[in-house]
Design a protein around this motif. Structure first.
Motif, PDB file in Angstrom:
ATOM      1  N   VAL A 263      -7.560  59.295 -52.108  1.00  0.00           N
ATOM      2  CA  VAL A 263      -8.167  58.805 -50.862  1.00  0.00           C
ATOM      3  C   VAL A 263      -9.219  59.454 -50.481  1.00  0.00           C
ATOM      4  CG1 VAL A 263      -7.742  58.036 -48.611  1.00  0.00           C
ATOM      5  CG2 VAL A 263      -5.810  57.652 -50.010  1.00  0.00           C
TER       6      VAL A 263
ATOM      7  N   GLY B 212      -9.337  62.517 -47.920  1.00  0.00           N
ATOM      8  CA  GLY B 212      -7.770  62.731 -47.538  1.00  0.00           C
ATOM      9  C   GLY B 212      -7.281  64.146 -47.865  1.00  0.00           C
TER      10      GLY B 212
ATOM     11  N   THR C  98      -4.603  64.285 -51.117  1.00  0.00           N
ATOM     12  CA  THR C  98      -5.365  63.817 -52.265  1.00  0.00           C
ATOM     13  C   THR C  98      -6.559  64.717 -52.669  1.00  0.00           C
ATOM     14  OG1 THR C  98      -6.169  61.891 -51.433  1.00  0.00           O
ATOM     15  CG2 THR C  98      -4.126  61.389 -52.361  1.00  0.00           C
ATOM     16  N   GLU C  99      -7.709  64.066 -52.009  1.00  0.00           N
ATOM     17  CA  GLU C  99      -8.988  64.573 -52.369  1.00  0.00           C
ATOM     18  C   GLU C  99      -8.844  66.322 -52.208  1.00  0.00           C
ATOM     19  OE1 GLU C  99     -13.327  63.015 -51.971  1.00  0.00           O
ATOM     20  OE2 GLU C  99     -13.012  63.757 -50.177  1.00  0.00           O
TER      21      GLU C  99
ATOM     22  N   SER D 166      -0.919  48.711 -49.523  1.00  0.00           N
ATOM     23  CA  SER D 166      -1.454  49.026 -48.026  1.00  0.00           C
ATOM     24  C   SER D 166      -0.968  48.183 -46.959  1.00  0.00           C
ATOM     25  CB  SER D 166      -2.878  48.930 -48.366  1.00  0.00           C
ATOM     26  OG  SER D 166      -3.248  47.716 -48.480  1.00  0.00           O
TER      27      SER D 166
ATOM     28  N   ASN E 244      -1.749  55.618 -44.052  1.00  0.00           N
ATOM     29  CA  ASN E 244      -2.175  56.905 -43.902  1.00  0.00           C
ATOM     30  C   ASN E 244      -2.736  57.212 -42.713  1.00  0.00           C
ATOM     31  OD1 ASN E 244      -4.869  55.997 -43.884  1.00  0.00           O
ATOM     32  ND2 ASN E 244      -5.248  55.945 -45.993  1.00  0.00           N
TER      33      ASN E 244
END
Ligand SMILES: Cc1cc2nc3c(=O)[nH]c(=O)nc-3n(C[C@H](O)[C@H](O)[C@H](O)COP(=O)(O)OP(=O)(O)OC[C@H]3O[C@@H](n4cnc5c(N)ncnc54)[C@H](O)[C@@H]3O)c2cc1C
Ligand code: FES
Length: 353
Positions: free
Chosen positions: A173, A176, A179-180, A310, A338
């Motif tokens: 994402v 994010g 994640t990132e 989602s 999220n």
């Protein structure tokens, strides 16, 4: 040291000790007192209860999942509520007798696999120091290294018979933290990780004999993968499962071989439909999972459906299933909310989880 208070859960009459900085849901699930919940991050409103007595701090509850007038009426979200005194809550507790509930615990482990499996998707396998019990479809909350107090929820893709090694599939994402900022940045095999779980009630009802349709968008395939492996490989369910796994394009799909092999091995029990919004590939169908499902089924009365993805994908698919005459009571869903959804006020259609 944080003060500890007694939380009394009605109508069970059970008492649980909860620290002033601990969400009430967390204390209850760890004590083996099951309360309704889904996202565990103050977004879906599944965990809303009445506070009959005492004071709570509503913590990180979003303003749309717990509105001002509901706060005034004495409601709270147990996944965010922190006790400020001894508290009595009343919850709508519906427990399936057939389902074994596993208390939430903390776990530590080592990353043994971290690999790219599709565009922007990683497979993460963690070897736990101990063993875990869970139901197929449940999820874990990972502590994000370097971000004190921040955790992220990822669904378990491996079956419950695999008790000391858990598999997850995580989508990147942009922007994010988990994640990132971590998993797609500096996490690597050999790293130690901390997590808690199992959470959630999005589980395969193996004791109900209805045929099943499953619709997963992107990594929304995860809990469905655990359910399918459990149903077929562990011979936990004798009915038929039709899976629609959707992605925006062929290079976002993964584990095709695994599901194709299962389809070959269990032709009477499993049908696999990989779907893409755009693009082509051998055996791929074109369209959203909901549209492809509509091509196959005129009516779904007598079925059960499991949706995961989602919030937008779940909402669209719910409408599609109901247009095929499936009752809401037979539809179970997990929305992958999220932090952006929470900030934007994306809610969930409150049907059954
Ligand atoms: C029950 C459940 C199970 C899940 N299972 C999976 C799974 O198996 N696999 C999977 O890939 N995902 C899963 N998810 C989603 C997952 O929990 C994370 O939300 C996702 O991985 C993104 O985390 P992140 O920390 O990278 O992004 P976040 O830090 O949460 O950020 C998400 C996006 O929101 C933006 N954002 C953050 N804060 C704000 C703000 N205040 N205002 C505006 N925008 C903001 C960020 O820039 C980013 O674009 C699940 C979610 C739930 C609820
Ligand atoms: S579980 Fe509490 S708001 Fe979703």
């Amino acid at each position: 040291m944080a003060e500890t208070y007694t939380v009394t859960v009605e109508p069970l009459g059970r008492e649980v000790q909860c620290a002033e900085d601990q969400p009430i849901l967390d204390a209850c699930l760890r004590a083996g007192v099951w309360l309704p919940h889904s996202c565990t991050h103050g977004t879906c409103a599944t965990c809303k209860v009445d506070v009959l007595d005492g004071d709570v701090d509503h913590g990180a509850s979003s303003s749309f999942a717990l509105m001002d007038f509901e706060r005034d009426e004495g409601k709270t979200l147990t996944c965010c509520a922190l006790p400020q005194s001894d508290v009595t809550i009343e919850a709508d507790i519906e427990v399936d007798d057939e389902l074994e509930m596993f208390p939430v615990q903390d776990f530590e482990g080592t990353i043994v696999t971290l690999e790219d499996i599709a565009t922007g998707i990683k497979r993460l396998v963690v070897k736990l120091d101990g063993e875990i019990g869970f139901n197929a479809g449940q999820y874990m909350r990972f502590r994000i290294p370097g971000h004190e107090g921040i955790d992220r929820t990822w669904s378990i893709a491996s079956p419950p018979t695999q008790t000391d090694e858990l598999e997850f599939h995580v989508a990147l994402v942009p922007g994010g933290i988990g994640t990132e900022g971590w998993l797609f940045a500096d996490a690597k095999e050999g790293d130690r990780v901390q997590m808690a779980g199992p959470y959630g009630r999005f589980v395969l009802r193996t004791w109900e004999e209805k045929p099943v349709v499953m619709l997963g968008g992107g990594t929304g395939l995860e809990p469905l993968a655990a359910m399918i492996k459990h149903a077929l490989l562990n011979e936990e369910y004798e009915g038929h499962i039709t899976l629609y796994a959707g992605a925006r394009a062929p290079d976002y799909l993964y584990d095709l071989d695994l599901f194709r092999e299962l389809e070959e091995e269990y032709p009477d029990q499993f049908t696999f439909n990989p779907c893409v919004d755009t693009g082509e590939g051998e055996g791929l169908r074109t369209g959203y999972v909901s549209s492809v499902m509509e091509e196959d089924f005129e009516r779904l009365g007598g079925y059960q459906a499991y949706i995961c993805g989602s919030p937008a994908m779940v909402e669209g698919t719910l409408k599609s299933l109901m247009s095929r005459r499936l009752f809401p009571r037979d539809i179970f869903h997990e929305d992958f909310f999220n932090e952006g959804d929470k900030a934007a006020g994306v809610g969930s259609p409150l049907i059954k989880r």
